[in-house]
Design a protein around this motif. Structure first.
Motif, PDB file in Angstrom:
ATOM      1  N   PHE A 103       1.582  51.009 -46.840  1.00 42.29           N
ATOM      2  CA  PHE A 103       0.333  51.422 -47.465  1.00 42.29           C
ATOM      3  C   PHE A 103       0.378  51.211 -48.971  1.00 42.29           C
ATOM      4  O   PHE A 103       1.451  51.094 -49.567  1.00 42.29           O
ATOM      5  N   CYS A 104      -0.800  51.181 -49.590  1.00 41.86           N
ATOM      6  CA  CYS A 104      -0.957  51.053 -51.040  1.00 41.86           C
ATOM      7  C   CYS A 104      -2.371  51.512 -51.388  1.00 41.86           C
ATOM      8  O   CYS A 104      -3.294  51.381 -50.569  1.00 41.86           O
ATOM      9  N   GLY A 105      -2.569  52.039 -52.586  1.00 46.71           N
ATOM     10  CA  GLY A 105      -3.870  52.562 -52.979  1.00 46.71           C
ATOM     11  C   GLY A 105      -4.869  51.486 -53.364  1.00 46.71           C
ATOM     12  O   GLY A 105      -4.505  50.344 -53.663  1.00 46.71           O
ATOM     13  N   GLY A 106      -6.143  51.829 -53.364  1.00 46.45           N
ATOM     14  CA  GLY A 106      -7.208  50.915 -53.768  1.00 46.45           C
ATOM     15  C   GLY A 106      -8.483  51.679 -54.102  1.00 46.45           C
ATOM     16  O   GLY A 106      -8.630  52.846 -53.736  1.00 46.45           O
ATOM     17  N   THR A 107      -9.405  50.993 -54.785  1.00 47.71           N
ATOM     18  CA  THR A 107     -10.641  51.614 -55.250  1.00 47.71           C
ATOM     19  C   THR A 107     -11.819  50.690 -55.012  1.00 47.71           C
ATOM     20  O   THR A 107     -11.765  49.503 -55.359  1.00 47.71           O
ATOM     21  N   VAL A 108     -12.898  51.219 -54.451  1.00 49.78           N
ATOM     22  CA  VAL A 108     -14.116  50.441 -54.236  1.00 49.78           C
ATOM     23  C   VAL A 108     -14.835  50.276 -55.565  1.00 49.78           C
ATOM     24  O   VAL A 108     -15.051  51.257 -56.306  1.00 49.78           O
ATOM     25  N   VAL A 109     -15.198  49.033 -55.901  1.00 47.60           N
ATOM     26  CA  VAL A 109     -15.953  48.756 -57.123  1.00 47.60           C
ATOM     27  C   VAL A 109     -17.330  48.212 -56.741  1.00 47.60           C
ATOM     28  O   VAL A 109     -17.496  47.595 -55.689  1.00 47.60           O
ATOM     29  N   ARG A 110     -18.297  48.449 -57.607  1.00 46.51           N
ATOM     30  CA  ARG A 110     -19.657  47.987 -57.326  1.00 46.51           C
ATOM     31  C   ARG A 110     -19.717  46.463 -57.327  1.00 46.51           C
ATOM     32  O   ARG A 110     -19.133  45.809 -58.199  1.00 46.51           O
ATOM     33  N   SER A 111     -20.453  45.910 -56.367  1.00 43.21           N
ATOM     34  CA  SER A 111     -20.593  44.464 -56.245  1.00 43.21           C
ATOM     35  C   SER A 111     -21.874  44.155 -55.492  1.00 43.21           C
ATOM     36  O   SER A 111     -22.396  45.006 -54.758  1.00 43.21           O
ATOM     37  N   PRO A 112     -22.422  42.941 -55.659  1.00 48.04           N
ATOM     38  CA  PRO A 112     -23.707  42.617 -55.021  1.00 48.04           C
ATOM     39  C   PRO A 112     -23.710  42.758 -53.509  1.00 48.04           C
ATOM     40  O   PRO A 112     -24.714  43.154 -52.924  1.00 48.04           O
ATOM     41  N   HIS A 113     -22.592  42.433 -52.846  1.00 43.24           N
ATOM     42  CA  HIS A 113     -22.541  42.509 -51.392  1.00 43.24           C
ATOM     43  C   HIS A 113     -21.915  43.804 -50.907  1.00 43.24           C
ATOM     44  O   HIS A 113     -21.719  43.975 -49.701  1.00 43.24           O
ATOM     45  N   ARG A 114     -21.570  44.680 -51.850  1.00 47.27           N
ATOM     46  CA  ARG A 114     -21.063  46.022 -51.534  1.00 47.27           C
ATOM     47  C   ARG A 114     -19.808  45.995 -50.655  1.00 47.27           C
ATOM     48  O   ARG A 114     -19.648  46.812 -49.744  1.00 47.27           O
ATOM     49  N   ASP A 115     -18.903  45.069 -50.957  1.00 46.24           N
ATOM     50  CA  ASP A 115     -17.764  44.888 -50.060  1.00 46.24           C
ATOM     51  C   ASP A 115     -16.431  44.670 -50.775  1.00 46.24           C
ATOM     52  O   ASP A 115     -15.494  44.155 -50.167  1.00 46.24           O
ATOM     53  N   LEU A 116     -16.303  45.085 -52.050  1.00 46.71           N
ATOM     54  CA  LEU A 116     -15.093  44.774 -52.815  1.00 46.71           C
ATOM     55  C   LEU A 116     -14.323  46.027 -53.222  1.00 46.71           C
ATOM     56  O   LEU A 116     -14.895  47.066 -53.538  1.00 46.71           O
ATOM     57  N   ALA A 117     -12.992  45.881 -53.222  1.00 51.97           N
ATOM     58  CA  ALA A 117     -12.091  46.913 -53.724  1.00 51.97           C
ATOM     59  C   ALA A 117     -11.043  46.244 -54.603  1.00 51.97           C
ATOM     60  O   ALA A 117     -10.788  45.043 -54.491  1.00 51.97           O
ATOM     61  N   VAL A 118     -10.431  47.025 -55.480  1.00 50.04           N
ATOM     62  CA  VAL A 118      -9.413  46.524 -56.405  1.00 50.04           C
ATOM     63  C   VAL A 118      -8.128  47.309 -56.188  1.00 50.04           C
ATOM     64  O   VAL A 118      -8.145  48.533 -56.009  1.00 50.04           O
ATOM     65  N   SER A 119      -7.003  46.593 -56.193  1.00 48.50           N
ATOM     66  CA  SER A 119      -5.697  47.214 -56.023  1.00 48.50           C
ATOM     67  C   SER A 119      -4.686  46.470 -56.888  1.00 48.50           C
ATOM     68  O   SER A 119      -5.057  45.663 -57.750  1.00 48.50           O
ATOM     69  N   ALA A 120      -3.398  46.746 -56.672  1.00 48.02           N
ATOM     70  CA  ALA A 120      -2.319  46.066 -57.379  1.00 48.02           C
ATOM     71  C   ALA A 120      -1.870  44.854 -56.577  1.00 48.02           C
ATOM     72  O   ALA A 120      -1.687  44.943 -55.355  1.00 48.02           O
ATOM     73  N   ALA A 121      -1.662  43.731 -57.258  1.00 46.71           N
ATOM     74  CA  ALA A 121      -1.274  42.499 -56.562  1.00 46.71           C
ATOM     75  C   ALA A 121       0.088  42.618 -55.894  1.00 46.71           C
ATOM     76  O   ALA A 121       0.321  42.034 -54.832  1.00 46.71           O
ATOM     77  N   HIS A 122       1.010  43.379 -56.505  1.00 50.89           N
ATOM     78  CA  HIS A 122       2.356  43.431 -55.923  1.00 50.89           C
ATOM     79  C   HIS A 122       2.357  44.081 -54.541  1.00 50.89           C
ATOM     80  O   HIS A 122       3.263  43.853 -53.742  1.00 50.89           O
ATOM     81  N   CYS A 123       1.329  44.880 -54.253  1.00 53.73           N
ATOM     82  CA  CYS A 123       1.229  45.479 -52.925  1.00 53.73           C
ATOM     83  C   CYS A 123       0.958  44.432 -51.850  1.00 53.73           C
ATOM     84  O   CYS A 123       1.477  44.523 -50.737  1.00 53.73           O
ATOM     85  N   LEU A 124       0.115  43.451 -52.168  1.00 52.92           N
ATOM     86  CA  LEU A 124      -0.405  42.530 -51.159  1.00 52.92           C
ATOM     87  C   LEU A 124       0.037  41.091 -51.373  1.00 52.92           C
ATOM     88  O   LEU A 124      -0.455  40.185 -50.702  1.00 52.92           O
ATOM     89  N   ARG A 125       0.992  40.861 -52.288  1.00 57.33           N
ATOM     90  CA  ARG A 125       1.423  39.507 -52.619  1.00 57.33           C
ATOM     91  C   ARG A 125       2.284  38.875 -51.543  1.00 57.33           C
ATOM     92  O   ARG A 125       2.238  37.666 -51.318  1.00 57.33           O
ATOM     93  N   SER A 126       3.077  39.654 -50.847  1.00 57.38           N
ATOM     94  CA  SER A 126       4.041  39.124 -49.879  1.00 57.38           C
ATOM     95  C   SER A 126       3.358  38.284 -48.807  1.00 57.38           C
ATOM     96  O   SER A 126       2.272  38.633 -48.332  1.00 57.38           O
ATOM     97  N   PRO A 127       3.987  37.162 -48.379  1.00 55.06           N
ATOM     98  CA  PRO A 127       3.401  36.347 -47.319  1.00 55.06           C
ATOM     99  C   PRO A 127       3.601  36.934 -45.930  1.00 55.06           C
ATOM    100  O   PRO A 127       3.270  36.289 -44.938  1.00 55.06           O
ATOM    101  N   ASP A 128       4.134  38.163 -45.824  1.00 55.30           N
ATOM    102  CA  ASP A 128       4.260  38.836 -44.531  1.00 55.30           C
ATOM    103  C   ASP A 128       2.921  38.798 -43.790  1.00 55.30           C
ATOM    104  O   ASP A 128       1.853  38.765 -44.421  1.00 55.30           O
ATOM    105  N   PRO A 129       2.929  38.846 -42.460  1.00 57.14           N
ATOM    106  CA  PRO A 129       1.679  38.714 -41.701  1.00 57.14           C
ATOM    107  C   PRO A 129       0.617  39.762 -42.029  1.00 57.14           C
ATOM    108  O   PRO A 129      -0.572  39.485 -41.922  1.00 57.14           O
ATOM    109  N   LYS A 130       1.007  40.982 -42.403  1.00 56.24           N
ATOM    110  CA  LYS A 130       0.053  42.063 -42.696  1.00 56.24           C
ATOM    111  C   LYS A 130      -0.914  42.276 -41.524  1.00 56.24           C
ATOM    112  O   LYS A 130      -2.125  42.192 -41.653  1.00 56.24           O
TER     113      LYS A 130
END
Length: 316
Positions: A103-130
């Motif tokens: 797990f890793c934290g994230g935050t929803v940010v306002r966007s035109p399609h209402r579908d974006l969140a921002v987090s830290a890249a090191h959480c999701l950088r690994s090429p593991d299958p996830k």
């Protein structure tokens, strides 16, 4: 031709984000239209079924996020306290190549399609299958009060892929595009979203820091909340160069990466940082860092809004 100065760039970024936020607030079809979705609602329902309270509680921090040891709090460091969280702040959950929940934290940010969140890249950088990669807003105590949103795309700066967690520390942020909940609701419609501040400055007197500690820490079974000030920290580690936001808040142990730095703006909270950057967020529980949000993050945001293909780890 003379290049624009930092104040002009900050103003331009604010104008772009302001226009996008205004579009996001429109009630008509233009605001709700989205790029072609790759994950059907069946995938959202499957993610909701997979992430049971037991699996979420058993998840471990993202690989590389174990840098914060416990210990006593210095007397001059503001304390943190557990709470039930905010709807716009939540947790990414996934299962890695060894079938370990992460797990890793994230935050929803306002966007035109209402579908974006921002987090830290090191959480999701690994090429593991996830596998089962999903976002759970306001996760706490094994609960998912607003449902589960599957992840569709992860936008990370190519320099972060190229240079790694230390050399690329100044780009330790990611924009994540989320699929709809099983009932067809977009994440921002379900929980709202915060503004995204580009070049917000380093010195802020009142910053709210939220982070999700490892669930094995029985002292804090909920997200942590703290208010403190930020200032500029210039790295003295040649392996991790750059300027970062620094904040003193006690108790931000492993697992808190990706959590937001929030300040009050004209229309509610604005996101000015996420726990990460210098040494993937810090070496002790009492001092946390964030990469500075520049036009490079705005570029990722605009690519995500447009639905462009993101960079991939195998392009390194």
């Amino acid at each position: 031709m003379e290049r624009p100065g930092p104040f002009a760039l900050r103003g331009l970024a604010a104008l772009v984000l302001g226009l996008l936020t205004a579009v996001a607030a429109l009630p008509g079809p233009a605001a709700s239209a989205s790029p072609v979705r790759s994950a059907p609602r069946a995938a959202a329902a499957a993610a909701d079924s997979y992430w049971t309270p037991e699996r979420m509680r058993a998840a471990a921090p993202a690989a590389g996020d174990g840098r914060r040891a416990g210990g006593g709090r210095a007397s001059d460091v503001p304390p943190s306290h557990p709470f039930d969280g905010l709807p716009q702040v939540g947790t990414f959950f996934w299962t890695d190549g060894n079938n370990t929940g992460r797990f890793c934290g994230g935050t929803v940010v306002r966007s035109p399609h209402r579908d974006l969140a921002v987090s830290a890249a090191h959480c999701l950088r690994s090429p593991d299958p996830k596998k089962h990669l999903s976002f759970v807003p306001q996760y706490h105590d094994g609960r998912k009060p607003h449902g589960v949103f599957p992840v569709e795309d992860i936008y990370i700066d190519e320099r972060y892929y190229d240079l790694g967690t230390d050399g690329g520390a100044r780009w330790d942020y990611t924009v994540v595009r989320l699929g709809e909940r099983a009932d067809g609701t977009a994440v921002q419609r379900a929980v709202g979203g915060f503004g995204l501040a580009i070049r917000p400055g380093y010195d802020h007197e009142d910053v709210r820091l939220i982070g999700y500690p490892g669930n094995s820490d029985a002292t804090y079974p909920k997200p942590l909340d703290c208010r403190s000030s930020t200032h500029r920290y210039t790295s003295t580690d040649p392996r991790a160069p750059g300027d970062f936001l620094e904040i003193a808040c006690a108790g931000y142990v492993g697992g808190t990466s990706g959590g937001p730095f929030l300040v009050r703006g004209g229309s509610g909270y604005e996101l000015i940082g996420v726990i990460g950057g210098y040494h993937t967020g810090g070496d002790t529980p009492d001092i946390s860092y964030s990469s500075y949000f520049t036009g490079d993050l705005l570029a990722l945001y605009l690519h995500a809004v447009a639905g462009d293909p993101p960079a991939e780890p195998d392009e390194r």
